[in-house]
Design an enzyme around this catalytic site. Structure first.
Site, PDB file in Angstrom:
ATOM      1  N   GLY A  35       0.824  -1.202   0.000  1.00 28.96           N
ATOM      2  CA  GLY A  35       0.000   0.000   0.000  1.00 28.96           C
ATOM      3  C   GLY A  35       0.856   1.249   0.000  1.00 28.96           C
ATOM      4  O   GLY A  35       1.031   1.888   1.052  1.00 28.96           O
ATOM      5  N   SER A  71       1.409   3.555  -3.427  1.00 34.42           N
ATOM      6  CA  SER A  71       0.883   4.550  -4.364  1.00 34.42           C
ATOM      7  C   SER A  71      -0.556   4.934  -4.034  1.00 34.42           C
ATOM      8  O   SER A  71      -1.335   4.127  -3.514  1.00 34.42           O
ATOM      9  CB  SER A  71       0.940   4.024  -5.798  1.00 34.42           C
ATOM     10  OG  SER A  71       2.273   3.864  -6.225  1.00 34.42           O
ATOM     11  N   GLU A 115      13.055  -3.631  -3.740  1.00 31.10           N
ATOM     12  CA  GLU A 115      12.092  -3.798  -4.823  1.00 31.10           C
ATOM     13  C   GLU A 115      12.736  -3.483  -6.165  1.00 31.10           C
ATOM     14  O   GLU A 115      12.546  -4.214  -7.146  1.00 31.10           O
ATOM     15  CB  GLU A 115      10.879  -2.895  -4.597  1.00 31.10           C
ATOM     16  CG  GLU A 115       9.834  -3.009  -5.705  1.00 31.10           C
ATOM     17  CD  GLU A 115       8.664  -2.045  -5.541  1.00 31.10           C
ATOM     18  OE1 GLU A 115       7.716  -2.145  -6.349  1.00 31.10           O
ATOM     19  OE2 GLU A 115       8.696  -1.193  -4.631  1.00 31.10           O
TER      20      GLU A 115
END
Length: 399
Positions: free
Chosen positions: A127, A129, A244
């Site tokens: 959670g 963007s 990421e």
């Protein structure tokens, strides 16, 4: 850099190959090889096999369930997995939220969350963007107001990949709006079954809701689910984002796709009595992306070596993210060129069992267009490539 493997490393490579051949489920292998859509159960089943072997989280510290492998072993494992077509564990749990929890969480949080992530008992989503906060993530508006032993969360997250499957979501939320925007953000873990959460699918070109909007309406979250200190979430988020971005490079997947692309090009007529491998223009493009992927592979090895001695990926993760996504998109363009009139946009049946399209080993030939359009997102998610260039200029060049 010495790229030669030792006898021990070659033995490990052989062990990985034999494990994949024996343990990777044949029905999942069939789906991967034939471009058939994978389901949640496929990922979970394979991850549990990796967990049983002790190989599900190579980059975790050994004390939490990591393998203790050298950087070279991690490289060999990732490369063999990719070239075989075996899926890596879904990143949101193992590779994204887990490093934040074991790095910044308290002992109770580590005991509560890490075992279920390791065993794939819980599916996580991200959670970050929001409708008006994507690349400028620090502008997020979702609020978390402290109310006794809880936070009350209100707002919306968007582009939540596979959120429809998630049991938990890790969120960046605003806990202080009176300070500099990066300084008022906290990192919160939220149970998706909590009252007040609504998941709204965003249907893509292929007809599937790969991404979602997640709405929070007075959602009460126990304060014990706060990671680290209140208002320090931006610091933790940056660590997660470097992991990421490194994952987005996907060198093994690019090498597999290139191998299949060359096979396909060798069967595709060039209109002059030969194949596309006789076309100097196409071969030049193929060589260009081949070199890109090779350079990316060595850059990833250097990053992996740094991670193996306890360092978080630094600005080099931004370099990997840029070059990796550009290489992926370049390969997609070449698939489109080879597929030509076989390209089929918005044809969901091409991903289903029994579709009679021409298969090339990493998705049907007919899926080239959908893959191309879907992967345009790669240069945006994880922080747009333009933002990564700003990070590099500041962190590396000092500009």
């Amino acid at each position: 850099m010495n790229a030669e493997f030792t006898a021990e490393e070659l033995a490990f490579q052989k062990e990985v190959r034999e494990f994949l051949e024996a343990e990777f489920p044949k029905d999942i292998k069939h789906k991967v090889d034939n471009g058939i859509r994978l389901e949640k159960d496929d990922f979970v089943r394979w991850q549990k096999i990796l967990y049983k072997k002790g190989w599900v989280a190579p980059n975790w510290p050994e004390e939490y369930g990591g393998t203790g492998w050298t950087a070279t072993q991690k490289y060999i494992f990732a490369m063999e997995m990719g070239l075989y077509g075996a899926m890596e564990p879904v990143a949101f749990g193992v590779k994204m939220v887990a490093p934040v929890i074991y790095s910044f969480g308290n002992e109770e949080q580590k005991k509560r969350f890490l075992p279920d992530i390791l065993q794939s008992n819980v599916w996580w989503c991200q959670g970050y963007s929001e409708p008006n906060a994507g690349s400028d993530l620090a502008s997020l508006k979702t609020t978390a107001v402290r109310d006794g032993d809880h936070y009350v969360v209100n707002g919306t997250k968007t582009w939540t990949t596979l959120g429809q499957y998630a049991d938990w979501i890790f969120c960046l939320v605003r806990t202080d709006s009176t300070v500099k925007k990066q300084e008022g953000i906290s990192f919160l873990l939220i149970d998706m079954k909590t009252p007040g959460i609504k998941v709204s699918p965003i249907v893509l070109l292929d007809g599937e809701p790969e991404v979602n909007e997640v709405h929070f309406d007075n959602v009460r979250v126990p304060a014990e689910n706060l990671i680290g200190e209140e208002n320090k979430g931006w610091t933790y988020a940056k660590v997660l984002l470097t992991h990421e971005r490194t994952n987005i490079a996907q060198v093994p997947n690019s090498k597999l796709k290139l191998r299949k692309l060359k096979e396909l090009a060798g069967k595709t007529p060039d209109g002059n009595g030969g194949t596309l491998l006789n076309d100097p223009v196409f071969v030049r493009k193929l060589a260009e992306v081949d070199i890109q992927v090779l350079a990316l592979e060595y850059a990833e090895l250097r990053t992996l070596a740094a991670v193996s001695v306890g360092k978080a990926p630094g600005p080099e993760s931004s370099i990997l993210k840029i070059v990796g996504t550009e290489a992926t998109q370049f390969i997609d363009e070449l698939y489109m060129e080879v597929a030509a009139y076989h390209n089929m946009v918005h044809a969901p049946e091409q991903f289903a069992e029994g579709f009679s399209g021409e298969y090339v080993g990493v998705g049907s030939l007919a899926a080239s267009a959908n893959t191309y359009f879907n992967n345009r997102k790669k240069s945006i998610y994880g922080g747009s490539n333009e933002v990564q260039k700003n990070i590099i200029s500041k962190a590396v060049l000092g500009l």
